[in-house]
Design a protein around this motif. Structure first.
Motif, PDB file in Angstrom:
ATOM      1  N   GLY A  21       1.774  17.206   1.132  1.00  0.00           N
ATOM      2  CA  GLY A  21       2.395  18.251   2.000  1.00  0.00           C
ATOM      3  C   GLY A  21       1.753  19.602   1.045  1.00  0.00           C
ATOM      4  O   GLY A  21       1.056  19.305  -0.202  1.00  0.00           O
ATOM      5  N   THR A  22       2.076  20.361   1.748  1.00  0.00           N
ATOM      6  CA  THR A  22       1.809  21.559   1.238  1.00  0.00           C
ATOM      7  C   THR A  22       2.758  22.774   1.080  1.00  0.00           C
ATOM      8  O   THR A  22       3.725  23.004   2.052  1.00  0.00           O
ATOM      9  CB  THR A  22       0.741  22.478   1.755  1.00  0.00           C
ATOM     10  N   THR A 297       9.850  17.436   1.726  1.00  0.00           N
ATOM     11  CA  THR A 297       8.461  17.306   0.372  1.00  0.00           C
ATOM     12  C   THR A 297       8.202  16.087  -0.611  1.00  0.00           C
ATOM     13  O   THR A 297       8.341  14.752   0.397  1.00  0.00           O
ATOM     14  CB  THR A 297       9.108  18.465  -0.824  1.00  0.00           C
ATOM     15  N   SER A 298       7.710  15.766  -1.214  1.00  0.00           N
ATOM     16  CA  SER A 298       7.277  15.047  -1.801  1.00  0.00           C
ATOM     17  C   SER A 298       7.941  14.661  -3.619  1.00  0.00           C
ATOM     18  O   SER A 298       8.518  15.883  -4.164  1.00  0.00           O
ATOM     19  CB  SER A 298       5.760  15.243  -2.469  1.00  0.00           C
ATOM     20  N   ALA A 303       6.140  20.299  -1.111  1.00  0.00           N
ATOM     21  CA  ALA A 303       5.080  20.680   0.197  1.00  0.00           C
ATOM     22  C   ALA A 303       5.922  21.117   0.650  1.00  0.00           C
ATOM     23  O   ALA A 303       5.321  21.702   1.638  1.00  0.00           O
ATOM     24  CB  ALA A 303       5.193  18.741   0.689  1.00  0.00           C
ATOM     25  N   GLU A 574      10.560  23.961  10.500  1.00  0.00           N
ATOM     26  CA  GLU A 574      10.508  22.326   9.757  1.00  0.00           C
ATOM     27  C   GLU A 574      11.469  22.414   8.712  1.00  0.00           C
ATOM     28  O   GLU A 574      11.237  23.283   7.568  1.00  0.00           O
ATOM     29  CB  GLU A 574       9.340  22.290   8.956  1.00  0.00           C
ATOM     30  N   SER A 601       0.547  24.293   9.029  1.00  0.00           N
ATOM     31  CA  SER A 601       2.649  24.830   9.252  1.00  0.00           C
ATOM     32  C   SER A 601       2.327  25.852   8.880  1.00  0.00           C
ATOM     33  O   SER A 601       1.569  26.663   7.642  1.00  0.00           O
ATOM     34  CB  SER A 601       3.169  24.468   8.323  1.00  0.00           C
TER      35      SER A 601
END
Length: 722
Positions: A21-22, A297-298, A303, A574, A601
């Motif tokens: 993710g970012t 997220t992670s 993320a 999101e 995104s």
């Protein structure tokens, strides 16, 4: 997520396999050690690597994560905060976030809900024993392990904004860190003073989310979520009766009234593992269909990122704090020049980019000018903290001390002011004046949160509506006013007024999940977003309020961002991340809907600018401008991320204009995104703080061949790019 062209092949000796993710601070990758061990690697964005504040905060995150590594967190494996691009690796934990689980399977049943609560409380107890405050506990930061026998086992992730009790890193003035609607009230008002009680508040909100599918203070945007958190009562929906007393204590407004994480653990452990048969497990209450606000997220989080993604949160929360909490004259000291709270409903319409410019060349006697409005220490008629709107008649500003002032368009000098009453009130909103056809609308000078209409040339007050009122905006030839204050109810009264005389044209009571349900339509009509009430999008006669037609809205939790030429543009958020992966475009005659996917995104904080078949979106998180072909649903171009766009765009005379961080104005070719030219900076920004150079919600305005702009340092006027 697949890797991109510029993604690294390895980081710190870990082979990079894919993106997880970012977010605002960095990118999270799935990596492998030499032995094949899976790790989650967070790498700070290049644009922040040279920023001492971000490096300090990243070191703090690493230290906090190491300090609390244990049974309920993802342990730190390796890190290098001094690398060219700082990075941190934690053990990769396979599983789903609570946000994903609830989104896919719905609210948790009692046994899983009780187990989630006890494990989260135990995790917080251990985190607090390590003298760390997480400060961003939310469904997307709660990871549930995969694997038989471990279903529901909890890991708390993302310590990106946590703070150790003995840390020297402190949140800057005006910054609020976290993810509404799971933040505690004191995180908005006293961010320097937050303690472990904020995590207990967030735990209560997470339990409500897990049990009902929504947070107790949920709203369609972050602004209203903050307002609800500070002023509203929690919406507990279908929360099991057994949990209500404990959750209500966790959600107490005052930190001292909340239990500790250890006390929460004891109280949850004392609840029965199974509910008695024959007794209702839930007390039902109406729950309006509201958009989800949890982030995916992670194990390293981010993320989805906290509210402070790039410079986004600085602009948003400084204004939110002024509106919701400080009140009176103090509000002006927090607001940033020309900046509105993102997501504030009608404020979006007031700040929407202008697409036309009056003819002519320049005002008589014009010369380039800039006005810091008192922020440089000089007296500018109490302009400090003003929120400004450029217009052909001049620049109009409002603040906590001045109801309205006009700057001469030729010199930038203050021509006249309308003082604000000194009456003491509990809260006061400051927003950019709404200007149309020579009439300027502002919140009233009596501090009642009413509306004053002034003649933009003479400063004469034309008419007045006593408050408290909600938002107001000019649409389709009328001023539309929400007669009820913003609050928890989806039902509110609205009225339309003749702009120059104040004559009431109509009033209606509407039920809508949107706090800003009205949008401009063609030929003297309005569109009303009635989702949550009658349903669909209705077309109204702007002069009578009569319903002319309606169309069903697309399904799903979507934000109606703007309406242009009979077409509605919906953003799909999101979770609570403030980013959007797609827009939905609907023909309001036929009801036909199409989806447009973004290449990444994006973080739109205001409605997109639509011109012809092209939609332009300012991505605050990446400081880029994105152009999409609406007809074909394809991206056309994006500005370089090294360029750092710093304002919403405007379209004038076949060009796009944006303000840059150094207060220069950039002209772009709207078809290709290529730079046509740029003006010289209006302010000396050398040594300016991160906060002062926050992005502007006000796009440049072209009048003849003169550009007017609003930025963190102040207001300015320069000659157009030749």
């Amino acid at each position: 997520m697949t890797l991109r062209e510029n993604d690294p092949e390895s980081v710190g000796g870990y082979r990079i396999e894919s993106r997880i993710g970012t977010g605002g601070m960095g990118v999270v990758y799935l990596g492998r050690s030499a032995s094949g061990r899976a790790v989650a690697v967070k790498v700070v964005h290049t644009r922040y690597a040279d920023n001492p504040e971000f490096r300090a905060r990243f070191r703090q995150e690493i230290a906090a994560a190491r300090r609390v590594s244990g049974a309920f967190t993802a342990p730190v494996v390796d890190a290098d905060p001094e690398a060219v691009r700082p990075w941190m690796a934690t053990a990769f934990v396979p599983g789903r976030t609570l946000a994903e689980l609830v989104d896919e399977s719905g609210p948790l049943e009692w046994p899983a809900l009780r187990r989630l609560g006890t494990e989260l409380a135990e995790a917080l107890r251990e985190i607090h024993r390590a003298q760390v405050v997480h400060r961003d506990l939310k469904p997307s930061n709660v990871l549930l392990l995969d694997g038989e026998g471990d279903d529901g086992a909890v890991r708390v992730i993302d310590f990106g904004i946590s703070r150790a009790a003995d840390s020297d890193v402190r949140t800057q003035t005006g910054m609020v860190m976290g993810s509404p609607p799971f933040m505690a009230p004191e995180q908005f008002s006293r961010p320097h003073e937050v303690g472990s009680a904020v995590d207990v508040f967030s735990l209560g909100a997470v339990l409500v989310y897990a049990a009902t599918g929504h947070s107790p203070f949920e709203a369609e945007n972050a602004y209203l979520a903050a307002y609800n958190t500070v002023h509203g009562e929690p919406r507990l929906g279908e929360l099991p009766a057994q949990l209500r007393p404990l959750v209500s204590r966790c959600l107490a407004k005052e930190p001292a009234d909340r239990p500790t994480s250890g006390e929460v653990l004891e109280l949850l452990a004392a609840l029965p593992e199974e509910l008695p048969e024959g007794r209702p497990a839930q007390e039902l209450s109406p729950v309006s269909p509201l958009p989800p606000t949890d982030a995916v997220t992670s194990p390293l989080g981010d993320a989805a990122g906290p509210v402070r993604r790039g410079r986004r949160g600085r602009r948003l929360w400084a204004a939110v704090a002024a509106l919701a909490l400080l009140g009176g004259a103090g509000a002006a000291a927090v607001a940033v020049v020309g900046e509105e709270p993102a997501g504030s409903g009608d404020a979006f319409d007031a700040l929407a980019p202008r697409t036309t410019a009056p003819g002519g060349t320049a005002p008589p006697g014009w010369r380039p000018w800039h006005n810091a409005l008192g922020s440089d220490g000089k007296d500018a008629q109490s302009g400090l903290g003003a929120s400004c709107t450029p217009d052909a008649l001049g620049v109009f500003c409002a603040s906590g001390q001045v109801a309205l002032m006009r700057l001469d368009p030729a010199t930038g000098d203050v021509e006249w002011t309308k003082p604000m009453s000194r009456a003491q009130v509990s809260s006061l909103s400051v927003r950019g004046p709404v200007v149309h056809d020579g009439v300027v609308f502002v919140y009233s000078a009596d501090r009642s949160q009413g509306v004053d209409a002034f003649d933009g040339r003479t400063g004469e007050r034309l008419w007045h509506l006593k408050g408290p009122l909600g938002e107001f905006t000019y649409l389709s030839g009328v001023l539309v006013v929400r007669l009820d204050e913003l609050g928890l109810s989806d039902t509110a009264r609205y009225a339309a007024y003749e702009p120059r005389t104040g004559k009431e044209l109509w009033r209606r009571e509407l039920t809508s999940t949107s706090s800003s349900p009205f949008h401009e339509g063609p030929e003297g009509t309005l569109y009303a977003d009635l989702r949550g009430g009658e349903g669909g999008i209705a077309r109204l006669d702007a002069r009578t309020g009569r319903t002319l037609s309606s169309v069903d809205a697309p399904k799903g939790d979507l934000w109606l961002a703007t309406v242009h030429a009979g077409t509605a543009y919906y953003a799909r958020w999101e979770d609570d991340s403030g980013v959007s992966a797609a827009f939905f475009v609907q023909d309001l005659s036929s009801g036909r809907t199409r989806r447009i996917d973004f290449p990444w995104s994006v973080e739109p904080e205001a409605p997109p600018l639509v011109h012809g078949d092209t939609m332009y979106i300012f991505d605050y998180g990446n400081e880029t401008l994105l152009a999409l072909d609406v007809k074909r649903g394809k991206p056309l171009w994006s500005s370089s991320r090294d360029l750092r766009v710093f304002s919403e765009p405007s379209y004038h005379a076949g060009r796009l204009y944006v303000t840059m961080p150094d207060t220069s104005v950039l002209a772009l070719d709207p078809g290709t995104g290529k730079e046509i030219g740029r003006t010289a900076p209006s302010f000396d920004t050398a040594g300016r703080s991160f906060e002062e150079l926050s992005p502007s919600a006000v796009p440049p305005l072209l009048v003849g061949n003169v550009l007017y702009g609003v930025s963190g340092p102040g207001v300015f006027s320069v000659a157009d790019v030749t």
